[in-house]
Motif scaffolding. Structure first.
Motif, PDB file in Angstrom:
ATOM      1  N   ALA A   1      10.145   3.027  -3.146  1.00 11.31           N
ATOM      2  CA  ALA A   1       9.809   2.937  -1.756  1.00 11.31           C
ATOM      3  C   ALA A   1       8.296   2.443  -1.714  1.00 11.31           C
ATOM      4  N   THR A   2       7.354   3.048  -2.555  1.00 11.50           N
ATOM      5  CA  THR A   2       6.110   2.915  -2.632  1.00 11.50           C
ATOM      6  C   THR A   2       5.715   1.424  -2.905  1.00 11.50           C
ATOM      7  N   GLU A   3       6.693   0.920  -3.904  1.00 10.33           N
ATOM      8  CA  GLU A   3       6.275  -0.105  -4.346  1.00 10.33           C
ATOM      9  C   GLU A   3       6.487  -1.275  -3.340  1.00 10.33           C
ATOM     10  N   THR A   4       7.448  -1.167  -2.423  1.00 11.00           N
ATOM     11  CA  THR A   4       8.086  -2.009  -1.449  1.00 11.00           C
ATOM     12  C   THR A   4       6.850  -2.116  -0.516  1.00 11.00           C
ATOM     13  N   SER A   5       6.253  -0.739  -0.009  1.00  8.24           N
ATOM     14  CA  SER A   5       5.523  -0.728   1.286  1.00  8.24           C
ATOM     15  C   SER A   5       3.897  -1.181   0.393  1.00  8.24           C
ATOM     16  N   MET A   6       3.712  -0.838  -0.654  1.00  9.11           N
ATOM     17  CA  MET A   6       2.591  -1.580  -0.995  1.00  9.11           C
ATOM     18  C   MET A   6       2.509  -3.167  -1.156  1.00  9.11           C
ATOM     19  N   LEU A   7       3.568  -3.663  -1.523  1.00  6.67           N
ATOM     20  CA  LEU A   7       3.895  -4.900  -1.591  1.00  6.67           C
ATOM     21  C   LEU A   7       3.640  -5.593  -0.246  1.00  6.67           C
ATOM     22  N   GLN A   8       4.163  -5.022   0.639  1.00  4.88           N
ATOM     23  CA  GLN A   8       4.096  -5.556   2.114  1.00  4.88           C
ATOM     24  C   GLN A   8       2.576  -5.706   2.422  1.00  4.88           C
ATOM     25  N   ASN A   9       1.656  -4.462   2.118  1.00  2.74           N
ATOM     26  CA  ASN A   9       0.432  -4.473   2.476  1.00  2.74           C
ATOM     27  C   ASN A   9      -0.501  -5.594   1.751  1.00  2.74           C
ATOM     28  N   ILE A  10      -0.010  -5.798   0.428  1.00  4.73           N
ATOM     29  CA  ILE A  10      -0.743  -6.812  -0.329  1.00  4.73           C
ATOM     30  C   ILE A  10      -0.276  -8.258   0.152  1.00  4.73           C
ATOM     31  N   ASN A  11       1.179  -8.281   0.606  1.00  8.02           N
ATOM     32  CA  ASN A  11       1.268  -9.612   1.001  1.00  8.02           C
ATOM     33  C   ASN A  11       0.516 -10.083   2.406  1.00  8.02           C
ATOM     34  N   SER A  12       0.516  -9.136   3.341  1.00 10.80           N
ATOM     35  CA  SER A  12      -0.219  -9.320   4.403  1.00 10.80           C
ATOM     36  C   SER A  12      -1.745  -9.742   4.228  1.00 10.80           C
ATOM     37  N   ILE A  13      -2.251  -8.883   3.347  1.00  8.55           N
ATOM     38  CA  ILE A  13      -3.738  -9.181   3.068  1.00  8.55           C
ATOM     39  C   ILE A  13      -3.737 -10.717   2.541  1.00  8.55           C
ATOM     40  N   LEU A  14      -3.045 -11.152   1.585  1.00  6.50           N
ATOM     41  CA  LEU A  14      -2.899 -12.451   0.812  1.00  6.50           C
ATOM     42  C   LEU A  14      -2.848 -13.400   1.998  1.00  6.50           C
ATOM     43  N   LYS A  15      -1.845 -13.372   2.911  1.00  2.92           N
ATOM     44  CA  LYS A  15      -1.761 -14.112   4.128  1.00  2.92           C
ATOM     45  C   LYS A  15      -2.922 -14.360   4.862  1.00  2.92           C
ATOM     46  N   GLU A  16      -3.347 -13.136   5.351  1.00  2.00           N
ATOM     47  CA  GLU A  16      -4.595 -13.132   6.368  1.00  2.00           C
ATOM     48  C   GLU A  16      -5.665 -13.575   5.663  1.00  2.00           C
ATOM     49  N   LYS A  17      -5.987 -13.672   4.589  1.00  2.00           N
ATOM     50  CA  LYS A  17      -7.199 -13.914   4.070  1.00  2.00           C
ATOM     51  C   LYS A  17      -6.967 -15.298   3.199  1.00  2.00           C
ATOM     52  N   GLN A  18      -5.620 -15.833   3.273  1.00  2.00           N
ATOM     53  CA  GLN A  18      -5.325 -17.180   2.627  1.00  2.00           C
ATOM     54  C   GLN A  18      -5.936 -16.979   1.064  1.00  2.00           C
ATOM     55  N   ARG A  19      -5.639 -16.146   0.517  1.00  2.00           N
ATOM     56  CA  ARG A  19      -5.822 -15.869  -0.895  1.00  2.00           C
ATOM     57  C   ARG A  19      -4.851 -16.475  -1.916  1.00  2.00           C
ATOM     58  N   THR A  20      -5.321 -17.287  -2.753  1.00  2.00           N
ATOM     59  CA  THR A  20      -4.232 -17.647  -4.174  1.00  2.00           C
ATOM     60  C   THR A  20      -3.721 -16.410  -4.797  1.00  2.00           C
TER      61      THR A  20
ATOM     62  N   LEU B   1      -8.392  -5.005  -4.338  1.00  2.00           N
ATOM     63  CA  LEU B   1      -8.617  -5.393  -3.060  1.00  2.00           C
ATOM     64  C   LEU B   1     -10.065  -5.217  -2.460  1.00  2.00           C
ATOM     65  N   LEU B   2     -10.651  -4.307  -3.046  1.00  2.00           N
ATOM     66  CA  LEU B   2     -12.125  -4.235  -2.653  1.00  2.00           C
ATOM     67  C   LEU B   2     -12.930  -5.154  -3.339  1.00  2.00           C
ATOM     68  N   LYS B   3     -12.707  -5.725  -4.473  1.00  2.00           N
ATOM     69  CA  LYS B   3     -13.540  -6.884  -5.067  1.00  2.00           C
ATOM     70  C   LYS B   3     -12.978  -8.220  -4.047  1.00  2.00           C
ATOM     71  N   ASP B   4     -11.829  -8.231  -3.577  1.00  2.00           N
ATOM     72  CA  ASP B   4     -11.490  -9.404  -2.680  1.00  2.00           C
ATOM     73  C   ASP B   4     -11.760 -10.790  -3.377  1.00  2.00           C
ATOM     74  N   PRO B   5     -11.529 -11.200  -4.210  1.00  2.00           N
ATOM     75  CA  PRO B   5     -11.854 -12.288  -4.887  1.00  2.00           C
ATOM     76  C   PRO B   5     -10.799 -13.510  -4.272  1.00  2.00           C
ATOM     77  N   PRO B   6     -11.248 -14.796  -4.346  1.00  2.00           N
ATOM     78  CA  PRO B   6     -10.455 -15.731  -3.893  1.00  2.00           C
ATOM     79  C   PRO B   6      -9.193 -15.969  -4.478  1.00  2.00           C
ATOM     80  N   ILE B   7      -9.011 -15.541  -5.654  1.00  2.00           N
ATOM     81  CA  ILE B   7      -7.866 -15.878  -6.700  1.00  2.00           C
ATOM     82  C   ILE B   7      -7.525 -14.389  -7.213  1.00  2.00           C
ATOM     83  N   MET B   8      -6.359 -13.876  -7.011  1.00  2.00           N
ATOM     84  CA  MET B   8      -5.942 -12.587  -7.325  1.00  2.00           C
ATOM     85  C   MET B   8      -4.699 -12.668  -8.271  1.00  2.00           C
ATOM     86  N   PHE B   9      -4.684 -11.861  -9.290  1.00  2.00           N
ATOM     87  CA  PHE B   9      -3.628 -11.943 -10.333  1.00  2.00           C
ATOM     88  C   PHE B   9      -3.062 -10.646 -10.484  1.00  2.00           C
ATOM     89  N   PHE B  10      -1.764 -10.375 -10.244  1.00  2.00           N
ATOM     90  CA  PHE B  10      -0.997  -9.036 -10.373  1.00  2.00           C
ATOM     91  C   PHE B  10      -0.126  -9.367 -11.543  1.00  2.00           C
TER      92      PHE B  10
END
Ligand code: ATP
Length: 308
Positions: A224-243, A205-214
Motif C-alpha cells: 500500500a505504501t509502495e503504491t501510493s509513494m510511486l503514484q506521488n513520484i510519478n506525478s512529480i516526474l510528469k509535472e516536472k518532465q524529469r527523465t 525529491l528535495l535535490k530535484d535533479p533533471p535526471i532521477m535514478f531509482f
C-alpha cells in the motif's frame, strides 16, 4: 597488568573498528560527490542540460577485463521519459547507474547526456544533474531533518516537510517524540529498511535533479505504501518532465514505464512497452507470468496441488 592489557587492547581495537566503519560510511557518502578515481578531462566543460536525454551507444564495460558485464549495449531515453531496467540479479542494472554517474568509465562506446559525452563534461556538473535513490542509502548520524536536507541544504522547512509527505514518511516522523529532530543512524534511532528508503526518496525529491535514478527504491515497502509513494513520484516526474530510470524486480512497480529494457547475459534481450513485451517478448513475458502467479499465489498453488 600484562594479562589485563590484552582484553583491553582487544576492546580498543573493536572500538576503533566500530568507529572506522562509521567513518567509512560517511567517507563513502562523500565519495559519491567527489570520486577521486575519475578526474575531469583537461577540456571538460560544465554539462549543458536541455531536458535530460540519456543515450548509451555501444557501451561495453567490465569491472575486470576478463569478465565483461555489459556487452555493446545501446538505448536512448528521451528527455522526460520513464524507463525501467529489469533482468536477473547480477546482470548489470546497477552498473548502468555507476557508469552514468561516472564512478567508472566505459571500456568502449559512449554515454551521452543531451548530446554531450559524459567524459567531456565536469564530473561535478554531471553528478549535480543526476540524483539517485541507491539500493542502500547511507544515513548520517544526525537528525531526520539533516538527513533529508542533505538533498539541498538551503531548502526551507516547508520544502523539507513537503517532500517527506510525498515520500510517505511525514506521518511516521510527526509521531516521533522529537519529530524531525530525532537522531538516526548508529548513534541514534535505528530505522527500518522501508523508512530508510522513504528518507532517501525525500532527499532525492528535495535535490530535484533533471535526471532521477531509482535503484530498487521501494523494495522494502509494504504494497500500500509502495503504491501510493510511486503514484506521488510519478506525478512529480510528469509535472516536472524529469527523465527517470527505474531498476526493479517487482514488475508491477514499473509496468507503466514508457519503455522497459530487459537485460540478460550482458546484452539487451528485448525492449518495448509492457504490452509489447507481454504480447511479443519471451523473457519479460515469462517474468510477468511468474510474478502474476505469485501475486495470486494461494489459488494457483491449491489448483496445482490438486492437479498433482
Ligand atoms: P541486482 O539485481 O542483484 O542488484 P544488478 O543487475 O544491479 O544486480 P550489478 O550490481 O550491476 O547487478 O552487478 C553486475 C555484476 O558485476 C555482478 O556479477 C557483480 O558481482 C559484478 N560487480 C558489481 N560491482 C562490482 C565491483 N565493484 N567489482 C567487481 N565486480 C562487480
Amino acid at each position: 597488568v600484562f594479562q589485563l592489557s590484552v582484553p583491553l587492547n582487544f576492546l580498543g581495537s573493536v572500538y576503533r573498528e566500530l568507529r572506522q566503519s562509521l567513518l567509512d560510511m560517511e567517507t563513502l557518502f562523500n565519495l559519491q560527490k567527489v570520486n577521486v578515481a575519475i578526474k575531469d578531462a583537461p577540456h571538460a566543460k560544465p554539462l549543458v542540460l536541455k531536458g535530460g536525454e540519456i543515450r548509451f551507444e555501444n557501451v561495453s564495460f567490465g569491472y575486470h577485463p576478463e569478465r565483461p558485464i555489459l556487452k555493446n549495449i545501446s538505448f536512448t531515453i528521451p528527455a522526460g521519459h520513464k524507463i525501467a531496467f529489469v533482468g536477473p540479479s547480477g546482470c548489470g542494472k546497477s552498473t548502468i547507474l555507476r557508469l552514468l554517474f561516472r564512478y567508472y568509465d566505459v571500456d568502449s562506446g559512449r554515454i551521452l547526456i543531451d548530446g554531450q559525452d559524459i567524459r567531456d563534461v565536469t564530473v561535478e556538473s554531471l553528478r549535480r544533474a543526476v540524483g539517485v535513490v541507491p539500493q542502500d542509502t547511507p544515513l548520517f548520524n544526525n537528525t531526520i531533518e539533516h538527513n533529508i536536507r542533505y538533498g539541498r541544504t538551503d531548502a526551507t522547512d516547508e520544502e523539507v516537510k513537503a517532500v517527506a509527505k510525498r515520500a510517505r514518511i511525514e506521518e511516521t516522523i510527526t509521531k516521533l517524540p522529537d519529530g524531525y529532530q530525532t537522531k538516526v543512524g548508529e548513534r541514534g534511532m535505528m530505522i527500518s529498511g522501508g523508512e530508510k528508503q522513504r528518507l532517501a526518496v525525500s532527499r532525492l525529491l528535495l535535490k530535484d535533479p533533471p535526471i532521477m535514478f531509482f535503484d530498487e527504491a521501494t523494495s522494502a515497502l509494504d504494497t500500500a505504501t509502495e503504491t501510493s509513494m510511486l503514484q506521488n513520484i510519478n506525478s512529480i516526474l510528469k509535472e516536472k518532465q524529469r527523465t527517470s530510470v527505474f531498476v526493479a524486480h517487482r514488475l508491477r512497480t514499473i509496468f507503466d514505464s514508457d519503455r522497459i529494457v530487459v537485460l540478460k547475459d550482458g546484452v539487451v534481450a528485448e525492449q518495448g512497452t509492457h504490452q509489447e513485451l507481454v504480447d511479443g517478448g519471451t523473457v519479460y513475458a515469462s517474468m510477468w507470468a511468474a510474478q502474476e502467479v505469485l501475486s495470486t499465489g494461494g489459488d494457483t498453488e491449491k489448483s496445482s496441488t490438486a492437479a498433482s
